[in-house]
Motif scaffolding. Structure first.
Motif, PDB file in Angstrom:
ATOM      1  N   LYS A 123       0.857  -1.190  -0.014  1.00  0.00           N
ATOM      2  CA  LYS A 123      -0.018   0.033  -0.082  1.00  0.00           C
ATOM      3  C   LYS A 123       1.099   1.104  -0.003  1.00  0.00           C
ATOM      4  CE  LYS A 123      -3.864  -2.301   2.416  1.00  0.00           C
ATOM      5  NZ  LYS A 123      -4.743  -2.219   3.601  1.00  0.00           N
ATOM      6  N   LEU A 124       0.687   1.836  -1.223  1.00  0.00           N
ATOM      7  CA  LEU A 124       1.582   3.388  -1.125  1.00  0.00           C
ATOM      8  C   LEU A 124       0.678   4.623  -1.453  1.00  0.00           C
ATOM      9  CD1 LEU A 124       4.163   2.056  -3.682  1.00  0.00           C
ATOM     10  CD2 LEU A 124       4.483   2.183  -0.976  1.00  0.00           C
ATOM     11  N   LEU A 125       1.182   5.580  -1.193  1.00  0.00           N
ATOM     12  CA  LEU A 125       0.506   6.876  -1.347  1.00  0.00           C
ATOM     13  C   LEU A 125       1.486   7.570  -2.314  1.00  0.00           C
ATOM     14  CD1 LEU A 125      -2.120   8.544  -0.280  1.00  0.00           C
ATOM     15  CD2 LEU A 125      -0.752   9.540   1.159  1.00  0.00           C
ATOM     16  N   VAL A 126       1.174   7.765  -3.425  1.00  0.00           N
ATOM     17  CA  VAL A 126       1.863   8.435  -4.717  1.00  0.00           C
ATOM     18  C   VAL A 126       1.064   9.309  -5.267  1.00  0.00           C
ATOM     19  CG1 VAL A 126       2.955   7.623  -6.881  1.00  0.00           C
ATOM     20  CG2 VAL A 126       2.480   5.667  -4.922  1.00  0.00           C
ATOM     21  N   PRO A 127       1.900  10.480  -5.459  1.00  0.00           N
ATOM     22  CA  PRO A 127       1.440  11.508  -6.170  1.00  0.00           C
ATOM     23  C   PRO A 127       1.195  11.166  -7.602  1.00  0.00           C
ATOM     24  CG  PRO A 127       3.718  11.972  -5.548  1.00  0.00           C
ATOM     25  CD  PRO A 127       3.537  10.649  -5.207  1.00  0.00           C
ATOM     26  N   ALA A 128      -0.095  11.780  -8.101  1.00  0.00           N
ATOM     27  CA  ALA A 128      -0.814  11.658  -9.488  1.00  0.00           C
ATOM     28  C   ALA A 128       0.171  12.006 -10.466  1.00  0.00           C
ATOM     29  CB  ALA A 128      -2.031  12.191  -9.523  1.00  0.00           C
ATOM     30  N   GLY A 129       0.625  11.550 -11.285  1.00  0.00           N
ATOM     31  CA  GLY A 129       1.400  11.799 -12.377  1.00  0.00           C
ATOM     32  C   GLY A 129       3.034  11.809 -12.031  1.00  0.00           C
ATOM     33  N   GLY A 130       3.362  11.626 -10.922  1.00  0.00           N
ATOM     34  CA  GLY A 130       4.572  12.027 -10.185  1.00  0.00           C
ATOM     35  C   GLY A 130       5.210  10.571  -9.506  1.00  0.00           C
ATOM     36  N   ALA A 131       4.917   9.532 -10.187  1.00  0.00           N
ATOM     37  CA  ALA A 131       5.439   8.403  -9.695  1.00  0.00           C
ATOM     38  C   ALA A 131       7.190   8.269 -10.334  1.00  0.00           C
ATOM     39  CB  ALA A 131       4.903   6.989 -10.062  1.00  0.00           C
ATOM     40  N   THR A 132       8.024   7.906  -9.396  1.00  0.00           N
ATOM     41  CA  THR A 132       9.220   7.894 -10.092  1.00  0.00           C
ATOM     42  C   THR A 132      10.189   6.521  -9.260  1.00  0.00           C
ATOM     43  OG1 THR A 132      10.333   9.285  -8.344  1.00  0.00           O
ATOM     44  CG2 THR A 132       9.713  10.183 -10.346  1.00  0.00           C
ATOM     45  N   PRO A 133      11.025   6.055  -9.995  1.00  0.00           N
ATOM     46  CA  PRO A 133      11.542   4.911  -9.056  1.00  0.00           C
ATOM     47  C   PRO A 133      12.565   5.095  -8.175  1.00  0.00           C
ATOM     48  CG  PRO A 133      12.612   5.185 -11.522  1.00  0.00           C
ATOM     49  CD  PRO A 133      11.389   6.210 -11.149  1.00  0.00           C
ATOM     50  N   GLN A 134      12.259   6.349  -7.285  1.00  0.00           N
ATOM     51  CA  GLN A 134      13.093   6.735  -6.214  1.00  0.00           C
ATOM     52  C   GLN A 134      12.231   6.274  -4.814  1.00  0.00           C
ATOM     53  OE1 GLN A 134      13.545  10.935  -6.836  1.00  0.00           O
ATOM     54  NE2 GLN A 134      14.822  10.724  -8.306  1.00  0.00           N
ATOM     55  N   PRO A 135      12.685   6.454  -3.877  1.00  0.00           N
ATOM     56  CA  PRO A 135      12.072   6.080  -2.585  1.00  0.00           C
ATOM     57  C   PRO A 135      10.541   6.734  -2.465  1.00  0.00           C
ATOM     58  CG  PRO A 135      14.182   6.353  -2.040  1.00  0.00           C
ATOM     59  CD  PRO A 135      14.041   6.736  -3.447  1.00  0.00           C
TER      60      PRO A 135
END
Length: 149
Positions: free
Chosen positions: A13-25
């Motif tokens: 379960k992650l909370l990710v910014p829309a359009g801003g997923a990057t392979p960083q932590p």
């Protein structure tokens, strides 16, 4: 040493910014530890959330299968985020329920609009719009946001 073979699906379960997923932590380490290429997830997630306002936090449940493939579902933004945006605030009250806890106000129309957004989630579809709206009013009260008619 050989790696232990994963036998069941793993849920993340992650909370990710829309359009801003990057392979960083936090995405990269969470998926990389399970043998999934994080760049594949990021590309697909950004494509799915392209219609949302960039930076809106989107809860995401990722299912990683034993063969290192994945699928994911996204839900609507958290209620607290939607309430803060409707009230035009950066954060809620630091002392809700105290003598002067109100940091902002929203109208019942805002509550209804947020309830319509939340009603699209699969886990909330069996609830009535009124029940969701009551829950939103309770969340607003705990954040120090007054609901006015």
């Amino acid at each position: 040493m050989s790696k232990a073979v994963q036998k069941t699906n793993v849920l993340l379960k992650l909370l990710v910014p829309a359009g801003g997923a990057t392979p960083q932590p936090p995405i990269g380490p969470a998926l990389g530890a399970r043998g999934v290429k994080s760049i594949d997830f990021c590309k697909e997630f950004n494509a799915r959330t392209a219609k949302l306002v960039k930076g809106t936090p989107v809860p995401c449940i990722i299912t990683v299968r034993p063969d290192r493939t994945f699928s994911f579902d996204t839900t609507s933004p958290p209620t607290s985020y939607l309430l803060l945006k409707a009230a035009g605030l950066e954060k809620g009250s630091s002392t809700p329920g105290q003598k002067n806890p109100k940091v902002g106000t929203i109208s019942v129309k805002h509550v209804y609009e947020i309830a319509k957004i939340k009603h699209k989630d699969t886990r909330l579809q069996e609830l009535s719009l009124e029940a969701i709206a009551k829950s939103i009013v309770g969340s607003a009260k705990s954040m120090g946001i007054a609901v006015v008619p």
